[in-house]
Design an enzyme around this catalytic site. Structure first.
Site, PDB file in Angstrom:
ATOM      1  N   SER A 145       0.863  -1.180   0.000  1.00  0.00           N
ATOM      2  CA  SER A 145       0.000   0.000   0.000  1.00  0.00           C
ATOM      3  C   SER A 145       0.896   1.225   0.000  1.00  0.00           C
ATOM      4  O   SER A 145       2.080   1.144   0.371  1.00  0.00           O
ATOM      5  CB  SER A 145      -0.880   0.012   1.258  1.00  0.00           C
ATOM      6  OG  SER A 145      -1.539   1.248   1.429  1.00  0.00           O
ATOM      7  N   TYR A 158      -2.149  -0.630  10.606  1.00  0.00           N
ATOM      8  CA  TYR A 158      -2.240  -0.976   9.187  1.00  0.00           C
ATOM      9  C   TYR A 158      -0.937  -0.616   8.477  1.00  0.00           C
ATOM     10  O   TYR A 158      -0.373  -1.433   7.732  1.00  0.00           O
ATOM     11  CB  TYR A 158      -3.418  -0.252   8.540  1.00  0.00           C
ATOM     12  CG  TYR A 158      -3.569  -0.541   7.068  1.00  0.00           C
ATOM     13  CD1 TYR A 158      -4.046  -1.768   6.625  1.00  0.00           C
ATOM     14  CD2 TYR A 158      -3.244   0.421   6.115  1.00  0.00           C
ATOM     15  CE1 TYR A 158      -4.184  -2.045   5.272  1.00  0.00           C
ATOM     16  CE2 TYR A 158      -3.371   0.160   4.760  1.00  0.00           C
ATOM     17  CZ  TYR A 158      -3.846  -1.073   4.343  1.00  0.00           C
ATOM     18  OH  TYR A 158      -3.968  -1.333   2.989  1.00  0.00           O
TER      19      TYR A 158
END
Length: 247
Positions: A145, A158
């Site tokens: 990501s 995350y």
């Protein structure tokens, strides 16, 4: 990103294939001629996707998969290896993103992100790497990501998992000369990531941003296809794909 001249038909395993980037990747890779082996927990969705792909003349199959369990991932990979004699590509895509500030102490969700986003990637590597090394060829694509490059409030855990996936991918690349390793890092992308768990305000903000500027999942699928289509001697190590308006 345009995929180069189609590469020979490959056996491609995709985790988290029931929606979002995984589903788009399955559609794209099947359409360019690869055989896709799709895994996820939502088998009903997988069955419908495989039915659609095969009716369109593409090559696909599916199996139930829980990436948090090593035995599930190993069985998924071993079954594909037994049927096809090889695994050319693994796309480690399964992921979750329940955002919340650390002081909310959503410990169960922290552990879920570690289990799916990091341990799931490790399980995938463990399941396919021995056969790839023995064969002297293979390609592992790990989905990270843009959160692997920066940290934002409510996304600390995350981001930590995605930083780890990026580091893990680089270590794997350095340890292997025959097995290619690619880490693909999407920015805001249309998916179900922000639909479950987390802090209500944080998840709402993530959904609003995704709805406003999010890329279609097909854009990430095309980036994956590009990396896979390169000649065996070419390792596309990292691809970052983000909306042009994302800061």
């Amino acid at each position: 990103m345009t995929t180069p001249t189609p590469s020979p038909r490959k056996i491609v395993l995709v985790t988290g294939a029931s929606s979002g980037i995984g589903e788009a990747t399955a559609r794209h890779l099947a359409a360019v001629g690869h055989h896709v082996v799709l895994g996820a927990r939502r088998v009903d969705r997988l069955a419908l996707l495989v039915k659609e792909l095969t009716e369109a003349g593409h090559s696909a199959e599916h199996a139930e998969l829980d990436v948090t369990r090593l035995d599930s991932v190993t069985s998924f990979a071993d079954a594909a290896l037994a049927r096809h004699g090889r695994i050319d590509v693994l796309v480690n895509n399964a992921g979750v993103m329940p955002l919340s500030p650390l002081d909310a102490l959503h410990v169960q969700e922290w552990n879920q992100m570690i289990d799916v986003n990091l341990r799931g990637v490790l399980h995938g590597i463990a399941a396919v790497l021995p056969a790839m090394r023995e064969r002297g060829a293979g390609h592992i694509v790990n989905i990270a990501s843009t959160a692997a490059y920066r940290v934002d409030p409510t996304a600390a855990v995350y981001c930590a998992t995605k930083f780890a996936v990026r580091a893990l991918s680089e270590g794997l690349r350095q340890e292997n000369t025959a097995v290619r390793v690619t880490v693909v890092s999407p920015g805001f992308t249309q998916s179900e990531l922000a639909d479950q768990g987390g802090d209500v305000r944080a998840q709402s903000a993530a959904r609003a941003a995704t709805e406003q500027i999010g890329l279609p999942a097909s854009a990430i699928a095309q980036a994956i296809g590009y990396a896979i289509a390169q000649p065996d001697a070419v390792d596309v190590s990292e691809i970052v794909v983000r909306p042009t308006v994302q800061n």
